[in-house]
Scaffold this active site. Structure first.
Site, PDB file in Angstrom:
ATOM      1  N   ASP A 196      -6.197   2.186  -3.263  1.00  0.00           N
ATOM      2  CA  ASP A 196      -5.454   3.334  -2.726  1.00  0.00           C
ATOM      3  C   ASP A 196      -5.257   4.434  -3.769  1.00  0.00           C
ATOM      4  O   ASP A 196      -4.965   5.574  -3.433  1.00  0.00           O
ATOM      5  CB  ASP A 196      -4.080   2.900  -2.192  1.00  0.00           C
ATOM      6  CG  ASP A 196      -4.201   2.178  -0.858  1.00  0.00           C
ATOM      7  OD1 ASP A 196      -5.333   2.057  -0.358  1.00  0.00           O
ATOM      8  OD2 ASP A 196      -3.175   1.724  -0.326  1.00  0.00           O
ATOM      9  N   ARG A 215       0.777  -6.053  -3.037  1.00  0.00           N
ATOM     10  CA  ARG A 215      -0.223  -6.116  -1.979  1.00  0.00           C
ATOM     11  C   ARG A 215      -1.217  -7.276  -2.111  1.00  0.00           C
ATOM     12  O   ARG A 215      -1.521  -7.930  -1.113  1.00  0.00           O
ATOM     13  CB  ARG A 215      -1.006  -4.801  -1.946  1.00  0.00           C
ATOM     14  CG  ARG A 215      -2.178  -4.799  -0.974  1.00  0.00           C
ATOM     15  CD  ARG A 215      -3.056  -3.577  -1.178  1.00  0.00           C
ATOM     16  NE  ARG A 215      -4.109  -3.462  -0.202  1.00  0.00           N
ATOM     17  CZ  ARG A 215      -5.043  -2.531  -0.222  1.00  0.00           C
ATOM     18  NH1 ARG A 215      -5.049  -1.620  -1.190  1.00  0.00           N
ATOM     19  NH2 ARG A 215      -5.979  -2.482   0.700  1.00  0.00           N
ATOM     20  N   HIS A 239       3.421  -3.018  -2.234  1.00  0.00           N
ATOM     21  CA  HIS A 239       2.357  -2.214  -2.847  1.00  0.00           C
ATOM     22  C   HIS A 239       2.830  -1.542  -4.143  1.00  0.00           C
ATOM     23  O   HIS A 239       2.554  -0.376  -4.399  1.00  0.00           O
ATOM     24  CB  HIS A 239       1.843  -1.173  -1.862  1.00  0.00           C
ATOM     25  CG  HIS A 239       1.097  -1.743  -0.691  1.00  0.00           C
ATOM     26  ND1 HIS A 239       1.652  -2.699   0.141  1.00  0.00           N
ATOM     27  CD2 HIS A 239      -0.149  -1.481  -0.212  1.00  0.00           C
ATOM     28  CE1 HIS A 239       0.773  -3.009   1.080  1.00  0.00           C
ATOM     29  NE2 HIS A 239      -0.326  -2.299   0.895  1.00  0.00           N
ATOM     30  N   SER A 245       1.640  -3.724   7.245  1.00  0.00           N
ATOM     31  CA  SER A 245       1.489  -3.786   5.793  1.00  0.00           C
ATOM     32  C   SER A 245       2.655  -4.500   5.126  1.00  0.00           C
ATOM     33  O   SER A 245       2.488  -5.144   4.091  1.00  0.00           O
ATOM     34  CB  SER A 245       1.355  -2.373   5.213  1.00  0.00           C
ATOM     35  OG  SER A 245       0.157  -1.765   5.615  1.00  0.00           O
ATOM     36  N   GLU A 255      10.876   8.432   5.703  1.00  0.00           N
ATOM     37  CA  GLU A 255      11.532   7.484   4.800  1.00  0.00           C
ATOM     38  C   GLU A 255      12.949   7.908   4.416  1.00  0.00           C
ATOM     39  O   GLU A 255      13.858   7.063   4.323  1.00  0.00           O
ATOM     40  CB  GLU A 255      10.683   7.297   3.545  1.00  0.00           C
ATOM     41  CG  GLU A 255       9.342   6.635   3.793  1.00  0.00           C
ATOM     42  CD  GLU A 255       8.239   7.611   4.156  1.00  0.00           C
ATOM     43  OE1 GLU A 255       7.073   7.175   4.292  1.00  0.00           O
ATOM     44  OE2 GLU A 255       8.537   8.824   4.305  1.00  0.00           O
TER      45      GLU A 255
END
Length: 317
Positions: free
Chosen positions: A120, A170, A112, A40, A61
């Site tokens: 999403d 994205r 994104h 991604s 993360e």
């Protein structure tokens, strides 16, 4: 001035991936960390070519930010990669304490962002990240507009000493910035000359603003469009020089109206030259699941919204 047009659409995250790949070849201190989103974030080529400098931390993360901060002590230049929601909101404490407070040379690279990740839905569509990151002392905040600018910014931030938040998206969007356009952190780019209104835009809203300027020109309104790729430090000189001529301004961004580019510009104007301003931004709400175009229209962050804001602000002059 040059008329900006496009012949193809590419996603800005691919600009990041290609910039990172180039850095891998030219700067041996660059390392990359990813939180289980290699494809991604388009980090595959870096991983393939430099496996010894690529670290897959999994869905962890916060741990990734701590590892990145530690790597800087040995002279490495870490680039972290995950979605903007996970790059900021999920790990804000780690960024504040481990990176910003001690001014670590970490490049936080966030894909994104905003509404345009689309289907999403609201839980992933972060609209607060610019505000979160610009409030951290010493943090540079960059929000790029197309593939070429994202690639250039990725390469440029490797030479910048200190923490950076690099925000991109994205969807495939028009590529219109020249490949040879030099990327200077903190230096705005004037895209069109105008006399009636200043439009300062960032990210995906730069192209929308150029489209709006074309529509306005047909109606006899001359708009000066400025690409603000660096939100912090803000190029106040460019903004103030433009509004001294146009006497009004519209800010356009894919972010909540609270805490984003618009508020930074408002502060600049309030302390230097109070000027009528209208905000094109998401109005204090979360998003929802839909296509990017549908969301931009519904939440009034497209070219139509810019045109409406321009007419409103001109009436206030």
């Amino acid at each position: 001035m040059k008329k900006y047009t496009f012949t193809e659409k590419k996603d800005t995250r691919s600009g990041f991936g290609d910039g990172l790949t180039e850095l891998g070849k030219t700067n041996e201190n660059v390392v990359a960390l990813c939180a289980d989103l290699t494809g991604s974030l388009k980090m595959n080529e870096f991983e393939k070519n430099h496996p010894e400098r690529f670290f897959q931390v999994g869905i962890a993360e916060a741990n990734m930010m701590g590892i990145a901060a530690g790597m800087t002590i040995g002279g490495k230049i870490p680039f972290t990669g995950t979605f903007a929601n996970f790059s900021t909101g999920r790990v804000y404490d780690q960024i504040r304490q481990s990176i910003a407070y001690s001014h670590k040379n970490v490049k936080i690279c966030a894909s994104h962002a905003g509404l345009t990740l689309g289907e999403d839905g609201a839980t992933h569509q972060i609209l607060e990240d610019i505000g979160l990151m610009k409030m951290l002392p010493g943090m540079t905040v960059i929000n790029t507009c197309d593939y070429n600018q994202t690639k250039a910014a990725t390469i440029a931030i490797a030479e910048h000493e200190g923490p950076v938040y690099l925000r991109f998206g994205r969807p495939k969007v028009p590529v219109f910035m020249p490949t040879d356009e030099k990327f200077e952190i903190g230096k705005a780019i004037k895209l069109t000359e105008g006399t009636d209104v200043t439009i300062v835009a960032t990210g995906h809203l730069v192209w929308e603003s150029l489209q709006a300027a074309e529509q306005l020109e047909k109606e006899g309104i001359s708009a000066e469009v400025i690409n603000i790729h660096t939100i912090k430090p803000l190029d106040e000189e460019a903004i103030l020089a433009s509004v001294a001529k146009t006497k009004c301004i519209v800010t356009a961004e894919e972010h909540n109206k609270f805490g984003g580019l618009g508020e930074s510009v408002a502060r600049c104007l309030a302390t230097n030259n109070p000027t009528p301003q209208e905000f094109v931004a998401v109005n204090d709400t979360f998003g929802e699941s839909a296509t990017p175009a549908e969301l931009m229209k519904k939440y009034k962050i497209n070219d139509e919204a810019v045109v409406a804001a321009v007419k409103k602000v001109i009436a206030r002059k």
